[in-house]
Write an enzyme that holds these catalytic residues in place. Structure first.
Site, PDB file in Angstrom:
ATOM      1  CE  LYS A   1       3.408  -8.274  11.908  1.00 32.09           C
ATOM      2  NZ  LYS A   1       2.119  -8.394  11.280  1.00 32.09           N
TER       3      LYS A   1
ATOM      4  CG  HIS B   1       9.354  -7.264   9.875  1.00 28.55           C
ATOM      5  ND1 HIS B   1       8.047  -7.658   9.903  1.00 28.55           N
ATOM      6  CD2 HIS B   1       9.410  -6.194   9.061  1.00 28.55           C
ATOM      7  CE1 HIS B   1       7.335  -6.861   9.135  1.00 28.55           C
ATOM      8  NE2 HIS B   1       8.138  -5.958   8.599  1.00 28.55           N
TER       9      HIS B   1
ATOM     10  CE  LYS C   1      10.666  -2.025   8.377  1.00 26.65           C
ATOM     11  NZ  LYS C   1      11.238  -2.528   7.132  1.00 26.65           N
TER      12      LYS C   1
ATOM     13  CD  GLU D   1       1.583  -2.194   4.322  1.00 26.33           C
ATOM     14  OE1 GLU D   1       2.342  -3.123   4.032  1.00 26.33           O
ATOM     15  OE2 GLU D   1       0.491  -2.348   4.895  1.00 26.33           O
TER      16      GLU D   1
ATOM     17  CG  ASP E   1      -1.123  -6.969   9.191  1.00 25.19           C
ATOM     18  OD1 ASP E   1      -0.497  -8.005   9.511  1.00 25.19           O
ATOM     19  OD2 ASP E   1      -0.851  -6.306   8.179  1.00 25.19           O
TER      20      ASP E   1
ATOM     21  CG  HIS F   1       4.637  -3.498  12.554  1.00 25.24           C
ATOM     22  ND1 HIS F   1       5.422  -4.530  13.014  1.00 25.24           N
ATOM     23  CD2 HIS F   1       4.139  -3.911  11.375  1.00 25.24           C
ATOM     24  CE1 HIS F   1       5.370  -5.523  12.144  1.00 25.24           C
ATOM     25  NE2 HIS F   1       4.609  -5.174  11.136  1.00 25.24           N
TER      26      HIS F   1
ATOM     27  CE  LYS G   1      -2.187  -4.715   3.931  1.00 24.72           C
ATOM     28  NZ  LYS G   1      -0.766  -4.551   3.596  1.00 24.72           N
TER      29      LYS G   1
END
Lengths: 364, 525
Positions: free
Chosen positions: B184, B214, B218, B252, B271, B276, B377
Site C-alpha cells: 500500500k 499488513h 495480524k 498511535e 494512510d 486498515h 497520530k
C-alpha cells in the site's frame, strides 16, 4: 495481574479440602485471567517424580493452560488418596499463563479415576498421559482411560526396540477396540517423528530432491542401541513412508531388511542398521536414501539440536537443509500432540503398516 | 538447496504430488513451496525492517522450502556479498532477531543481488537470466515484491511483462506460477487506484496480484473471523437488534517521525482509514462466507463495503467526519513537537493527522447502526481495538439513580491482544448497587506462544497462494470510492483551525462533539 505464585503446599490434604482450595484460589484471583483448555491426568512414579514433572510442565502449559492432576498411587502402607497443591496461579516461567497443578497421591491405583473425577474442571476435555509403566493390564488404567478423550503413552519409556514396541502397540490397539472406547490413543513416538517427516517432505519438494525420490531404491535407517534390533521410531517412519507413498512390501530377506515395490514399479531395499552397541540411550540418528541409477543420495542426520539433510550426486553436494531439532522429551512431544484432539488417521495407518512388517516371516 | 548445476536430462519431474503426500497431516507450521522471491527496493527500509527479518524467521522455522532463493534489486551499488552483509546487519539491528552464524550462512547462500534502476529494460533481461539459472534448483515459481514507492509499481509491472516475466519461465512445469506483491498505498484516490489496477492488470491477471495490507496479517484481526464464526453465541446478537453502535479505533502515540514528506501527501484518511480501518470494518460486519476460503471471504468483505452508505460530497461529506492535526503537547510525560514542526512538514500544513468518520451500512443486519472510525497520530497511547456497544435493556428496573454502562465487547487488536466483555454486576451488600465488570481474555496470559509477525504470515500466504488476507482490486476501488469524496471536500476547504488538538490528547474537541450529537461518547481505550 495477580502475584505469580498463589500457593505451594507441601502437606497432603484431603481431596475435599483440595476441592475447596481450588474454589478459593479462583475467588481470590482478583483481576487474574484464568483460561483453561483441558484437564491433564499424568501418572507419576513417586513424589519426587511428581515434583519434577510439575516443574517441567511449562512447555505444555504455554500452549495448553490446564488443570493438571499428577497421579501417584500406592505410596503408603495404608492406601488413601490425598492431594497436594503443587501450583495454583500464574507462572512466570511459562509466560504467566495460569495453571493449576495438583498431585493426587497414595491411594489404590484401582481407585485413581474415582479420586480424580471431582477435581476435574467441568466441561473441559480430559487427556490421560500414562507415564513410566506399561499400561497393559495396569491397575486403574482402564478406568482412567474411560475418563479421557485422549490417552497418550510413550513406548520410548518401555524400550525402543521393535519387539517391545510391537507388543505394546498391538495391545493398545486391541484394548481400545475391545472397550469400544471412542477415545484416541497416541504413542509419543509419533510426534517425535514430526520433524523427520517434515524434513523428508521438504527434500521431496524441490527439483533435485524430487529426482532422487522418483527413483529411490535404497533406504537405510541408522540407530544406536544396546543390542542389534530394529528401532521403533525407524519402524514408524517406515510405516509412514510406505503407507503415504504406496510401497508394497514384497518380502523380508533378513530380520532387519525388507524389499518393497514402489508405485513407479521399482524395487526398493530398506534396512535397519544398529550401531554403537552399548550406548545407554537408544536413538534413531540417521537415514540414508539412495537413487543408485541417478547416483544420488540423501543423508539425514541429527547433529545436536539440528536435523540436517545433505543431497549429493557422486561427490558433489547438491544441497543442504538444516532444521531445528529441539528436545523431543515426552512433554514437548505431548504439547505437539495436543494440537489436534482428533483421531489421527496417518498415525493409525503408519502404525498398522509397521506392525504388518513385523509380522512378515524372514525369507532369505 | 544451494546448488547451481543443472542435472543431465533437463528439469526434474514435478515434485508436488509426492511432496504433498508426505506433507499431509504434519502438525507443524505450513511450509511454502519452492520459489524465487524477487524484491524490488532491496536496499530500502521495508526490506530491512520487515521483509528480511520475516524471511529469515520463516527459514529458521523451516517454513520456507529449502530450495528457496531471494533476488534483491535496487539502485544501490552493492555486490552479492555486500547485500548479504547489509541484510545481516538489518536483521540483527533493526528486528532484534538473534542471527546465528550457521543459519545465516545458509540464508545468505540463497541471496542474489542485482544493481540497477527499475526502468532499465536491460535489468529485466539480466533478471531473466538469473532466474533461469536458479530455477533448476530453486523451482520455477516466481514472486515479485514491489517494496518501492508507489510511483514505480507500474514501471516494474510493465517491464516484467515486456520481459515475459509475468508468467513462469520457459521450461517450467504446468503447475508453476508467477505472482506479484504490491505494498500500500494502492493509489491516492479512486481515479489513481483504478488507473493503477488497469496498468497492473495489463501485465498480471488479478489472481496473480497480492496487495499487502499488513494489518490483515495480524493474528488478532484474523481471530475476529474465528471469534465471529466459530462461536454460536455471538452471531445471533451481532446485528441492529442488539448492537447500538460500533467504534473502531487505531491510535498511535508516535508522530510522523521520518515520514513527514510521505505524510504531507497522504494524511490519516489515506494512510489508515481507507485501508486498515475499512478492512477491519469489513471483517467485523460482513456476513458469514459460504466457505472459509479466500474468494468467499473476499466476496463477503466486498459485499459489506458496497453496502456502506456513501458520504456524499462537499458539506454533506464533511458533516460525517472530523479532522484534526496535532500541536505540541506531552506524550508519556515528555514534551513533543507539533506536526508542523516535524521534519519535512510545511510550517503551515493543513494535512490531517487525525480523522474520525461515521459510516452507516445499508443492509438488513446493520441498518441504523452507526460505525464510528477514528485514527490519529500523537494520541495518548498506541492502541487498536474494535468496540461493539450493545443496546441497554428495554426497561431499567433498578432505580433512576442506578448508573448503567452498556454491555460492550472489545476486541483488542494491539497491544495486549484479547477480547473483553463488559457487563453489569451487583456489588455485594444489602443495597442493589451495580458496577460494570470485565470478563477479559488476554492472548498473552492464555497462550504462551508468540504471535507471528504479520509479514511472516503474509509472505508465506503469498507463496502458498492463499489470497484471503490480501486486498482484491474491487475492494480497494470500493474503499477509495467511499473515501475520495471526503478527501476532495477536505482538499477544497483546507482546515483553518489546525493544529486543533494537543499531542497526547484523544484528538480534537470536535471529535467528542461529533459523537455527542448522536448522544454517544468515544471509549477511552
Amino acid at each position: 495481574m495477580a502475584a505469580s505464585m498463589k500457593a505451594t503446599l507441601a502437606e497432603p490434604i484431603e481431596l475435599e479440602a483440595a476441592e475447596r482450595a481450588l474454589l478459593e484460589a479462583g475467588r481470590s484471583e482478583t483481576g487474574a485471567h484464568r483460561i483453561a483448555t483441558l484437564n491433564l491426568l499424568a501418572r507419576a512414579n513417586d513424589d519426587e517424580d511428581a515434583q519434577r514433572l510439575s516443574a517441567e510442565l511449562d512447555t505444555l502449559l504455554r500452549s495448553y493452560p490446564a488443570r493438571v492432576l499428577v497421579i501417584t498411587p500406592n505410596l503408603t502402607p495404608e492406601p488413601a488418596w490425598r492431594a497436594r497443591l503443587l501450583h495454583l496461579g500464574e507462572r512466570e516461567s511459562n509466560g504467566s499463563v495460569h495453571a493449576e497443578i495438583l498431585q493426587l497421591r497414595g491411594g489404590r491405583a484401582e481407585d485413581a479415576a474415582a479420586a480424580a473425577m471431582p477435581l476435574l474442571r467441568g466441561g473441559l476435555p480430559v487427556c490421560l498421559w500414562w507415564r513410566g509403566a506399561t499400561p497393559i493390564a495396569a491397575p486403574g488404567f482402564e478406568a482412567l482411560a474411560h475418563l479421557a478423550e485422549r490417552v497418550v503413552y510413550d513406548s520410548d519409556e518401555l524400550g525402543k526396540q521393535a519387539e517391545a514396541w510391537r507388543a505394546l502397540s498391538q495391545q493398545m490397539r486391541a484394548q481400545m477396540r475391545a472397550q469400544n472406547n471412542p477415545c484416541v490413543t497416541i504413542d509419543l513416538v509419533w510426534p517425535r517423528l514430526t520433524r523427520w517427516r517434515r524434513l523428508l517432505a521438504q527434500t521431496a519438494d524441490g527439483p533435485q530432491g524430487a529426482r532422487l525420490w522418483a527413483g529411490l531404491d535404497r533406504v537405510r535407517f541408522q540407530a544406536c542401541a544396546s543390542q542389534p534390533a530394529m528401532n521403533a521410531a525407524a519402524l514408524m517412519l517406515t510405516g509412514w513412508l510406505s503407507s503415504r507413498l504406496g510401497w508394497k512390501c514384497l518380502r523380508r530377506p533378513a530380520p532387519e531388511r525388507f524389499l518393497f515395490r514402489t508405485t513407479a514399479d521399482g524395487e526398493l531395499q530398506l534396512e535397519f542398521m544398529t550401531e554403537n552397541y552399548g550406548r545407554p540411550d537408544t536413538v534413531l540418528y540417521g537415514l540414508q536414501l539412495e537413487n543408485t541409477r541417478a547416483g544420488m543420495s540423501l543423508h539425514i542426520g541429527r547433529e545436536g539440536d539440528r536435523l540436517k539433510a545433505e543431497l549429493r550426486r557422486g561427490g558433489e553436494v547438491l544441497g543442504r537443509i538444516a532444521g531445528e531439532f529441539p528436545r523431543t522429551d515426552a512433554l514437548a512431544a505431548l504439547a505437539q500432540e495436543l494440537q489436534l484432539c482428533l483421531p489421527d488417521q496417518l498415525y493409525d495407518e503408519a502404525q498398522a503398516a509397521a506392525l504388518r512388517l513385523l509380522e512378515l516371516p524372514v525369507q532369505a | 538447496m544451494v546448488t547451481t548445476t543443472t542435472p543431465p536430462g533437463g528439469p526434474a519431474a514435478p515434485s508436488s504430488e509426492l511432496a504433498a503426500a508426505l506433507y499431509t497431516g504434519i502438525r507443524l507450521e505450513r511450509t511454502a513451496p519452492p520459489c524465487i522471491l524477487v524484491i524490488f527496493g532491496a536496499s530500502g527500509d521495508l526490506t530491512r525492517r520487515k521483509l528480511m527479518p520475516a524471511l529469515y524467521s520463516l527459514m529458521r522455522a523451516q517454513r520456507l522450502a529449502p530450495s528457496f532463493a531471494v533476488v534483491g534489486i535496487s539502485n544501490t551499488e552493492w555486490d552479492r556479498d555486500q547485500f548479504a552483509e547489509e541484510m545481516r546487519k538489518a536483521v540483527h539491528e533493526l528486528s532484534g532477531i538473534p542471527v546465528e552464524d550457521e543459519s545465516w550462512q545458509a540464508f545468505a547462500g540463497r541471496l542474489r543481488y542485482l544493481s540497477s534502476t527499475f526502468d532499465d529494460a536491460g535489468l529485466y533481461e539480466r533478471l531473466k537470466r538469473e532466474l533461469a539459472s536458479l530455477a533448476p534448483d530453486c523451482g520455477y515459481n516466481l514472486i515479485f515484491y514491489c517494496a518501492t514507492p508507489p510511483s514505480l509499481f507500474t514501471v516494474i509491472t510493465a517491464q516484467l511483462a515486456r520481459a515475459g516475466l509475468n508468467h513462469p519461465l520457459d521450461g517450467a512445469p504446468a503447475t508453476a506460477w508467477a505472482r506479484i506483491i504490491i505494498e500500500k498505498p494502492f493509489g491516492r484516490d479512486l481515479k489513481s487506484a483504478q488507473q493503477l489496477n488497469r496498468e497492473v492488470h495489463q501485465a498480471f491477471e488479478e489472481s496473480q496480484v497480492y496487495r499487502i495490507d499488513h494489518y490483515l496479517g495480524k493474528e488478532t484481526v484474523r481471530n475476529i473471523l474465528v471469534f465471529r464464526f466459530a462461536n454460536g453465541i455471538f452471531e445471533p446478537i451481532w446485528n441492529r437488534r442488539y448492537v447500538d453502535h460500533v467504534q473502531i479505533t487505531v491510535a498511535e502515540s508516535i508522530g510522523v517521525e521520518q515520514r513527514g514528506r510521505y505524510y504531507e501527501e497522504a494524511g490519516t484518511l489515506r494512510d489508515m482509514i481507507q485501508n486498515h480501518l475499512l478492512q477491519v470494518l469489513a471483517i467485523v460486519a460482513m456476513e458469514a462466507p459460504v466457505r472459509f476460503e479466500s474468494e468467499p471471504v473476499r466476496d463477503e468483505k466486498l459485499k459489506l463495503l458496497k453496502s456502506v452508505c456513501g458520504l456524499g460530497t462537499g458539506a454533506e461529506a464533511m458533516a460525517k467526519a472530523v479532522r484534526g492535526q496535532y500541536g505540541p503537547g506531552l506524550v508519556h510525560g515528555q514534551p513533543v513537537a507539533g506536526y508542523r514542526s516535524e521534519p519535512d512538514v510545511s510550517p503551515s500544513s493543513t494535512r490531517e493527522t487525525f480523522a474520525a468518520l461515521k459510516l452507516t451500512i445499508e443492509n438488513w443486519r446493520w441498518a441504523g447502526v452507526p460505525f464510528y472510525l477514528r485514527s490519529g497520530k500523537r494520541l495518548p497511547k498506541r492502541v487498536s481495538e474494535v468496540a461493539i456497544i450493545f443496546k441497554s435493556p428495554p426497561y431499567l428496573m433498578f432505580g433512576a439513580e442506578a448508573r448503567f454502562e452498556p454491555n460492550t465487547l472489545v476486541i483488542r487488536i494491539q497491544p495486549d491482544e484479547g477480547i473483553a466483555l463488559r457487563f453489569e454486576a451487583k456489588i455485594p451488600g444489602a443495597e442493589v448497587r451495580l458496577r460494570p465488570v470485565d470478563m477479559d481474555f488476554h492472548y498473552g496470559s492464555s497462550f504462551g506462544e508468540a504471535q507471528p509477525e504479520a509479514y511472516e504470515t503474509l509472505l508465506q500466504d503469498a507463496m502458498l497462494g492463499e489470497t484471503m488476507l490480501f486486498a482484491r482490486y474491487d475492494f480497494v476501488e470500493t474503499a477509495w470510492s467511499l473515501t475520495t469524496p471526503l478527501l476532495e471536500a477536505w482538499q477544497a476547504q483546507p482546515a483553518k483551525n489546525f493544529p486543533n488538538y494537543a499531542a497526547g490528547s484523544w484528538g480534537p474537541a470536535e471529535a467528542d462533539e461529533f459523537l455527542a450529537r448522536d448522544g454517544r461518547e468515544w471509549r477511552r481505550p
